[in-house]
Design an enzyme around this catalytic site. Structure first.
Site, PDB file in Angstrom:
ATOM      1  N   TYR A 142     -14.025  -3.252   1.630  1.00 31.70           N
ATOM      2  CA  TYR A 142     -12.773  -2.868   2.270  1.00 31.70           C
ATOM      3  C   TYR A 142     -12.348  -4.015   3.182  1.00 31.70           C
ATOM      4  O   TYR A 142     -12.884  -4.184   4.278  1.00 31.70           O
ATOM      5  CB  TYR A 142     -12.998  -1.566   3.040  1.00 31.70           C
ATOM      6  CG  TYR A 142     -11.811  -0.997   3.787  1.00 31.70           C
ATOM      7  CD1 TYR A 142     -10.537  -1.534   3.684  1.00 31.70           C
ATOM      8  CD2 TYR A 142     -11.972   0.123   4.595  1.00 31.70           C
ATOM      9  CE1 TYR A 142      -9.469  -1.006   4.370  1.00 31.70           C
ATOM     10  CE2 TYR A 142     -10.909   0.678   5.292  1.00 31.70           C
ATOM     11  CZ  TYR A 142      -9.659   0.098   5.175  1.00 31.70           C
ATOM     12  OH  TYR A 142      -8.594   0.631   5.864  1.00 31.70           O
ATOM     13  N   LYS A 172     -10.730  -3.117  -1.794  1.00 29.16           N
ATOM     14  CA  LYS A 172      -9.535  -2.519  -1.191  1.00 29.16           C
ATOM     15  C   LYS A 172      -8.957  -3.615  -0.313  1.00 29.16           C
ATOM     16  O   LYS A 172      -9.492  -3.925   0.759  1.00 29.16           O
ATOM     17  CB  LYS A 172      -9.881  -1.289  -0.371  1.00 29.16           C
ATOM     18  CG  LYS A 172      -8.670  -0.642   0.315  1.00 29.16           C
ATOM     19  CD  LYS A 172      -9.104   0.526   1.177  1.00 29.16           C
ATOM     20  CE  LYS A 172      -7.930   1.279   1.775  1.00 29.16           C
ATOM     21  NZ  LYS A 172      -7.160   0.534   2.774  1.00 29.16           N
TER      22      LYS A 172
END
EC number: 4.1.3.3
Length: 308
Positions: A142, A172
């Site tokens: 992330y 992400k």
């Protein structure tokens, strides 16, 4: 690792519903799942991330939310990705083990951001220690440097990553650096990795570069319109796709000028969906009644290309 469908399209960064006294409100998650699937045509979720106030929740609360999303999403959602990042390694590992035990479809980890990794090797060493605790679960990094301050380029991170983290599935990518994203996608010649873009107002640009899909908070309440943008892009009808992106941007530009964060997202989701999302957790404070009135009026004023 068992073969599974890749994540494509939209992933809702889920909001954590809370009661007026600040407790997590688990009983509304079932309704939330049905709303996403039936009203927004969104069948993937990212739980306990930034929008979900994950770092403001206790470990026990995060586990309860993960369990509820996996349970309520069974046979309804395609992917339930659980964010297991924390400021210390043991908590990340505990959450990763838990996510694996309950059957999560993926786990994601944010870079620790108090004592920060300063180079790729330090970051990969941290991520690897977490991924090893869930050896059968797809792993996502992330990447959100505006919040973490960790600005190690993802392009650099990808070099040799599969050898060090066999479960590595993708990123992400919550940053506006489309050059970095483009270099990542250019390197991903075999298509083994997924790049899920996380800046909603720039999604069309990321799609043009080759992003597989998107994780974002607006897909909770503008998922239907964003899905129509994806359909237009795929046709391809770029002019129509632009219309949708410009209108989504018009709303976000309006609310950002008013002050737009997690608390305001909860307020918008509440008035759009009718599901009470409740207050944020301190130090965040409730959206003002003035914000709610203005945001609702603005959203109601937008005429989408499909006439709704």
């Amino acid at each position: 690792m068992t073969p599974r469908k890749k994540v494509k399209g939209l992933v809702a960064a889920t909001i954590t519903p809370m009661t007026p006294d600040g407790k997590i409100n688990l009983p509304v998650i079932g309704h939330y799942v049905d709303y996403l699937v039936n009203e927004q045509n969104v069948k993937n979720v990212f739980v306990n991330g930034t929008t979900g106030e994950g770092l403001s929740l206790s470990i026990q609360e995060r586990k309860q939310l993960a369990e509820e999303w996996v349970s309520q999403g069974k046979d309804k959602l395609d992917h339930v990705i659980i964010h297991v990042g924390a400021l210390n390694l043991p908590e990340c590992q505990e959450l990763a083990r838990h996510a694996a035990a309950i059957g999560a479809g993926g786990i994601a980890v944010i870079a620790p951001f108090f004592f920060k990794p300063t180079n790729k090797d330090e970051l990969v060493a941290f991520l690897q220690k977490v991924a090893l605790e869930a050896p059968e679960v797809p792993f996502y990094y992330y990447h959100i440097p505006p919040l973490t301050g960790v600005k190690i380029r993802v392009e650099e991170l990808l070099d040799g990553i599969k050898a060090q983290i066999p479960t590595f599935q993708g990123v992400k990518f919550s940053d506006t650096d489309l050059l970095d994203l483009a270099q990542c996608i250019n390197k991903n010649e075999t298509g083994e990795f997924e790049f899920l873009y996380g800046v909603d107002e720039q999604l069309l640009g990321a799609l043009a570069i080759g992003a597989n899909g998107a994780v974002g908070s607006t897909y909770n309440y503008l998922g239907r319109q964003t899905n129509l943008m994806l359909q237009a892009f795929a046709k391809p009808d770029f002019a129509l796709a632009q219309q949708y992106q410009f209108l989504i941007g018009e709303f976000l530009n309006f609310v950002i000028k008013l002050g737009f964060g997690v608390a305001q997202t909860k307020a918008v989701m509440t008035f759009v969906s009718g599901i009470p999302m409740g207050p944020p957790r301190l130090p965040l404070v409730d959206a003002s009644s003035e914000f709610i009135a203005k945001a609702k009026a603005k959203l109601d004023s937008i005429v989408w290309p499909d006439g709704n």
